[in-house]
Design a protein around this motif. Structure first.
Motif, PDB file in Angstrom:
ATOM      1  N   GLY A 125      16.248 -13.043  27.149  1.00  0.00           N
ATOM      2  CA  GLY A 125      15.475 -11.686  26.615  1.00  0.00           C
ATOM      3  C   GLY A 125      16.482 -10.631  27.311  1.00  0.00           C
ATOM      4  O   GLY A 125      16.966 -10.844  28.345  1.00  0.00           O
ATOM      5  N   HIS A 126      15.730  -9.684  26.744  1.00  0.00           N
ATOM      6  CA  HIS A 126      15.776  -8.129  27.679  1.00  0.00           C
ATOM      7  C   HIS A 126      15.452  -7.561  28.050  1.00  0.00           C
ATOM      8  O   HIS A 126      14.504  -8.435  27.783  1.00  0.00           O
ATOM      9  N   ALA A 127      16.106  -7.129  28.666  1.00  0.00           N
ATOM     10  CA  ALA A 127      15.409  -6.234  30.526  1.00  0.00           C
ATOM     11  C   ALA A 127      15.356  -4.997  31.057  1.00  0.00           C
ATOM     12  O   ALA A 127      16.737  -5.341  30.104  1.00  0.00           O
ATOM     13  N   LEU A 143       7.050   0.210  25.619  1.00  0.00           N
ATOM     14  CA  LEU A 143       7.481  -0.784  24.873  1.00  0.00           C
ATOM     15  C   LEU A 143       5.902  -1.532  24.517  1.00  0.00           C
ATOM     16  O   LEU A 143       4.806  -1.296  23.901  1.00  0.00           O
ATOM     17  N   SER A 145       5.128  -4.901  23.520  1.00  0.00           N
ATOM     18  CA  SER A 145       4.466  -6.050  24.063  1.00  0.00           C
ATOM     19  C   SER A 145       4.663  -6.262  25.414  1.00  0.00           C
ATOM     20  O   SER A 145       5.730  -5.315  26.653  1.00  0.00           O
ATOM     21  N   PRO A 147       5.786  -6.735  29.231  1.00  0.00           N
ATOM     22  CA  PRO A 147       7.125  -7.821  29.715  1.00  0.00           C
ATOM     23  C   PRO A 147       6.546  -8.353  30.811  1.00  0.00           C
ATOM     24  O   PRO A 147       5.492  -8.742  31.295  1.00  0.00           O
ATOM     25  N   GLU A 192      10.819  -7.737  32.234  1.00  0.00           N
ATOM     26  CA  GLU A 192      11.740  -8.330  31.164  1.00  0.00           C
ATOM     27  C   GLU A 192      10.897  -9.070  29.869  1.00  0.00           C
ATOM     28  O   GLU A 192       9.712  -9.338  30.119  1.00  0.00           O
ATOM     29  N   GLU A 193      11.565  -8.777  28.536  1.00  0.00           N
ATOM     30  CA  GLU A 193      10.350  -9.667  27.341  1.00  0.00           C
ATOM     31  C   GLU A 193       9.906 -10.717  27.169  1.00  0.00           C
ATOM     32  O   GLU A 193      10.698 -11.529  27.756  1.00  0.00           O
ATOM     33  N   ARG A 194       8.946 -10.868  27.487  1.00  0.00           N
ATOM     34  CA  ARG A 194       8.289 -12.582  27.567  1.00  0.00           C
ATOM     35  C   ARG A 194       8.595 -13.221  26.261  1.00  0.00           C
ATOM     36  O   ARG A 194       8.581 -12.908  25.654  1.00  0.00           O
ATOM     37  N   LEU A 195       8.971 -14.397  27.188  1.00  0.00           N
ATOM     38  CA  LEU A 195      10.087 -15.274  25.970  1.00  0.00           C
ATOM     39  C   LEU A 195       8.620 -16.293  25.750  1.00  0.00           C
ATOM     40  O   LEU A 195       7.887 -16.908  26.205  1.00  0.00           O
ATOM     41  N   THR A 282      12.957 -21.241  22.563  1.00  0.00           N
ATOM     42  CA  THR A 282      12.664 -19.949  21.547  1.00  0.00           C
ATOM     43  C   THR A 282      12.600 -20.664  20.155  1.00  0.00           C
ATOM     44  O   THR A 282      13.524 -21.076  19.359  1.00  0.00           O
TER      45      THR A 282
END
Ligand code: AMP
Ligand code: GLY
Length: 431
Positions: A125-127, A143, A145, A147, A192-195, A282
């Protein structure tokens, strides 16, 4: 294969280290297992002796290994690995299983791990990382969404906050960067992007160049049935995972583990030990959530009971860089481990409570791996946290789940709790 290794030292005192000490004690080449500090479970294993030293006492462990002429030291927890225990042992010529401090940084710094993954094009994930609270809060505002908020350093498995709202995420940022909730481990945070997807733990034996995957395990991280409640160190695990088929394992070996080992070797910090990739499956394919530099807990309690080869042979092949020629045999069986925790877990500790029924679970054919137990006046007590894990092995997953849950039902102590849905679909859980 090397010659006789009489004495092995296992560093750590949790369920994972009980499983390691137990598996090593089954080796015909091992005469003694010294466990530092161990627990009442390791004390009761054949060939095993607990040593009253802290797992963080580097000098004490080096001296012990030297004075007892240990042929191998196996380091369980991340703390001593990140602090350089393997380096200290290697410097005085003692063989040690586990990565160097430089290689263990992949777990020791989540910011470093993220930079490493992105630099080497490994899916994750991006962060963004921050040391300044205002900058982190301003980033949150931008953002779309919510994180995941992570303390970068080691925080005993508690440094990750999977927030559901921006307000919760902002609170987490403030508590880490302003209130110092995790001390120095929280000097930097990762947003960090939530996966989303199914999580699988992929553990690989590594010898610096080559690797061999262990059977994939699925860990139940959340405290409550149906994956509700806060994250924990892990409430149970099982193998086989219905999502981790051989094609997926090949893909993760090829696209994740292999480039990681190549990059670390090229950087002059070859990885020897267990590399544990926490993967999220994912909709866009498997992505790395994090690397751990050690065996998983409780994954080890399901994986090692399936190992048919001699664990000492495998660990030595890793240390000596000859894993490619080592064949590792696994029983084609299912295994389930159910963790039983004390009342306050995962928020606070609990007073010691006597445990009843341990022998009954063992008589039913289960293996009980101790973690938060201590012996008081000859009686084993629950001493807080994750207390023990009950493992059962059977030809099919459903039978292994029934047997492990049956073992748990035989054991009791005041305040004990566990998840009834470990290795079961929620629909199958007895009320
Ligand atoms: P870690 O300590 O990084 O393994 O995080 C602990 C747990 O938090 C993981 O096992 C996941 O369940 C969850 N988690 C961490 N990062 C993420 C993410 N980016 N997206 C969703 N869940 C996450
Ligand atoms: N079971 C999760 C861990 O070992 O980190």
């Amino acid at each position: 294969m090397s010659g006789a290794t009489d004495t092995v030292v296992v560093v750590g005192g949790g369920g994972r280290e009980h499983a390691l000490a137990w598996a090593l004690s089954r080796s015909s080449r091992v005469a003694r297992v010294l466990v530092v500090p161990g627990n009442p479970g390791t004390a009761a294993e054949p060939k095993c002796t607990n040593i009253d030293l802290s797992a963080d006492d580097t000098d004490g462990i080096v001296e012990l290994a030297r004075s007892e002429a240990a042929g191998l030291v196996v380091v369980g927890p991340e703390g001593p690995l990140v602090d350089g225990l393997v380096d200290a042992l290697s410097r005085v010529g003692i063989a040690a299983f586990g990565p160097s401090a430089a290689a263990a940084r992949l777990e020791g710094s989540k910011v470093h791990c993220k930079e490493f993954l992105l630099q080497h094009g490994i899916a994750t994930g991006h962060a963004a990382s921050f040391t300044d609270a205002d900058a982190a809060l301003a980033h949150l505002d931008e953002l779309d969404s919510v994180p995941v908020v992570k303390a970068s350093g080691l925080a005993a498995g508690k440094g990750v906050i999977v927030a559901d709202t921006f307000v919760e995420a902002a609170d987490a940022v403030r508590s880490i960067l302003i209130d110092g909730r995790f001390g120095a481990a929280g000097a930097e945070v990762l947003l960090e992007e939530r996966l989303f997807g199914v999580e699988v733990s992929i553990l690989a034996f590594c010898d610096g160049t080559d690797f061999k995957l262990m059977p994939a395990a699925q860990d139940h991280k959340r405290l409550l049935a149906g994956d509700e409640g806060p994250n924990t160190g892990g409430m149970g695990a099982f193998h086989p995972s219905p999502v981790a088929d051989s094609q997926l394992l090949d893909q993760i070996g090829r696209d994740v583990i292999s480039p990681t080992l190549a990059a670390l070797a090229a950087e002059g910090r070859p990885y020897r030990g267990v590399l544990y990739a926490g993967m999220m499956l994912t909709a866009d394919g498997p992505k790395v959530i994090e690397y751990n530099c050690r065996f998983g807990d409780p994954e080890t309690q399901v994986v090692l009971p399936l190992l048919e080869s001699d664990l000492l042979d495998v660990l030595e092949a890793c240390v000596e860089g000859r894993l490619a020629a080592e064949s590792i045999e696994w029983a084609p069986q299912a295994a389930v481990t159910v963790v039983v925790a004390s009342a306050g877990y995962p928020v606070h500790g609990s007073d010691p409570e006597p445990i009843e029924g341990l022998d009954d679970a063992i008589e039913q054919g289960c293996k009980v791996f101790h973690a938060g137990t201590k012996t008081i006046e000859g009686v084993v007590h629950a001493s807080g946290g994750r207390v023990f894990a009950v493992t059962a092995v059977a030809p099919e997953l459903a039978a292994a789940a029934d047997a492990a849950h049956g073992g748990v039902a035989a054991i009791s102590f005041a305040g004990a709790h566990h998840r009834r849905d470990i290795a079961r679909a929620t629909a199958e859980v007895p009320s």
